[in-house]
Design an enzyme around this catalytic site. Structure first.
Site, PDB file in Angstrom:
ATOM      1  N   ASP A 143      74.626  45.415  -4.692  1.00 27.19           N
ATOM      2  CA  ASP A 143      73.975  44.190  -5.144  1.00 27.19           C
ATOM      3  C   ASP A 143      72.540  44.152  -4.640  1.00 27.19           C
ATOM      4  OD1 ASP A 143      73.679  41.616  -6.239  1.00 27.19           O
ATOM      5  OD2 ASP A 143      74.276  40.667  -4.360  1.00 27.19           O
ATOM      6  N   ASP A 187      67.834  40.874 -10.459  1.00 31.99           N
ATOM      7  CA  ASP A 187      69.135  40.707  -9.827  1.00 31.99           C
ATOM      8  C   ASP A 187      70.195  41.506 -10.584  1.00 31.99           C
ATOM      9  OD1 ASP A 187      71.326  39.823  -8.447  1.00 31.99           O
ATOM     10  OD2 ASP A 187      71.106  37.712  -8.966  1.00 31.99           O
TER      11      ASP A 187
END
Length: 472
Positions: free
Chosen positions: A350, A148
């Site tokens: 992201d 992430d």
């Protein structure tokens, strides 16, 4: 008379030739501005075998990336599109919520028992994420972690699970079985540094602790610790700071935890800066039947087609990678979107957000232009956060208009059809973008739009690069 007929015949032939050439040129231009695809390519067979990426196997500092749904994943969970999009929206809302909050007095660093403090709100992991396998401890314990770019702390569930642990596919890591494990003291500078990032200091007796709550009510808490991390046989790191989770709950969907790739000091790229110079790249596969790769450093080679854009700071977040979107084009025509629409909101890239989110005015312009180019196709009802959908039943091929994003510095990222569409079923294929609720909500360049590209995060250069054909 014959001469006149010859002249007329010549004129007709020339006219037909010009018409033919003009038509061919129009068709050629039309094909350039559209992507013609087989509709079957939108729905890879669930029984298809896993196809391994050659890049990950040929580079010593690479890990194979797998979508958690599909034959390449060790988790092998079944996809639920509504859950994927529901959790995706929860993640986006938690990002927007966090960035809209201003620090208060209760956010200042204070020393207390971690059980007496509320969780610091983090970002929802979502469920459309990608996983890698990382070795933790001595002897090495292989664990499947979500990676992430929106998070810093690497963590995994740990025995004895003093609070509780959710169900994961791999055996839960037992620190008592590892000769290289150690807790970080509450008086350690590492604990103080971590506290300065989170605005709070958590201690359990003399041990440094952490507590993170996510936007979907998932949470992890435990000890801030040091451990050996093994990426490959040649890339092994001692004393990496990570979270050993003793109480974990929520929708982590079988993964053992998280590999944090954010910009903060506690992220894995920051901790391995002496080896990799804070540079990493990844390629997300086009479908779950393929693997992609996550590569640290530059030993794997960077594409000669890379185009970079600078990274900007997003509000007060030290973890997120901010990008400056300056324009969007459909069918090679730039949309009339004032630059202030993007600068007011700001933007990030992201890996954990599935579908790209845009400011309301930018999304409205994109949707309108896309619809105009799709008038030949039957529309159908929207689903979840996606409101522009089509019924491709009975069609072998479709033509999808090009969509391109322009970033600061002249970098243009062109999206092919798989990065423009979200396919539920043949009768419901949707535009894979959504609008934010408010004009000042952050725009997010999501992972569907990043598929098959080599995406490079260059820490020293404060830039992110994009190149086509990074993986299948």
């Amino acid at each position: 008379m014959n001469n006149l007929l010859n002249i007329i015949t010549t004129i007709i032939c020339v006219w037909l030739s010009w018409s033919s050439a003009d038509g061919a040129q129009k068709r050629e231009n039309e094909e350039v501005s559209f992507h013609r695809i087989q509709t079957s390519s939108l729905f890879p067979s669930s029984s298809a075998p896993c196809v391994l990426s050659p890049t990950a196997s040929n580079t010593k500092s690479s890990l194979r990336v797998a979508h958690r749904y599909g034959p390449c994943s060790s988790l092998r969970t079944s996809p639920d599109h509504d859950d994927i999009l529901r959790l995706d929206q929860a993640r986006v809302k938690s990002i927007h919520s966090n960035l809209s909050k201003k620090p208060t007095a209760r956010d200042r660093i204070s020393q207390s028992q971690s059980t007496d403090l509320q969780a610091r709100e983090g970002f929802t992991l979502g469920s459309g994420n990608y996983i890698v396998t990382v070795g933790i401890g001595t002897p090495k314990h292989d664990l499947s972690l979500v990676f992430d770019t929106g998070s810093d702390l690497t963590w995994t569930q740990c025995e004895p699970c003093i609070g509780s642990c959710y169900t994961q596919k791999d055996p839960i890591f037992n620190p008592s079985s590892s000769s290289s494990y150690s807790n970080i003291s509450c008086s350690s500078p590492v604990c103080d540094s971590f506290a300065s990032q989170t605005r709070r200091k958590y201690c359990s007796a003399s041990n440094c602790a952490y507590l993170i709550g996510y936007g979907d009510n998932s949470s992890t808490s435990g000890y801030l610790s040091k451990e050996k991390i093994t990426l490959t046989n040649t890339d092994v790191f001692d004393n990496i700071n990570f979270g050993c989770g003793q109480s974990n709950s929520g929708l982590f969907n079988g993964s053992a935890g998280l590999l944090g790739l954010g910009r903060g000091k506690s992220s894995f790229p920051s901790q391995t800066v002496m080896k990799y110079n804070n540079i990493f790249s990844y390629c997300l596969p086009s479908s779950p039947k393929y693997t992609g790769h996550l590569t640290f450093g530059t030993s794997g080679g960077l594409s000669s087609s890379l185009k970079y854009t600078s990274v900007s700071t997003v509000h007060e977040s030290a973890s997120l990678y901010g990008l400056d979107i300056v324009g969007i084009s459909v069918d090679d025509k730039e949309l009339e979107i004032p630059l202030t629409v993007f600068t007011t909101a700001g933007s990030i890239i992201d890996s954990g957000t599935v579908t790209t989110r845009l400011p309301p005015k930018a999304y409205a312009a994109l949707r309108t232009a896309f619809k105009e180019k799709m008038l030949n196709y039957t529309t159908t009802l929207g689903r979840s956060i996606l409101d522009t959908c089509y019924d491709f039943t009975g069609l072998e091929t479709v033509e999808i208009p090009k969509v391109s994003f322009s970033f600061k510095g002249g970098t243009v990222v062109e999206l092919d059809a798989i990065r423009v569409l979200y396919a539920f079923k043949m009768s419901q294929v949707c535009l894979a973008f959504a609008g934010n609720d408010k004009d000042d909500d952050l725009a997010i360049f999501g992972n569907i739009q990043q598929k098959t590209m080599q995406v490079v995060y260059d820490g020293p250069g404060d830039r992110v690069g994009f190149a086509p054909n990074g993986c299948m």
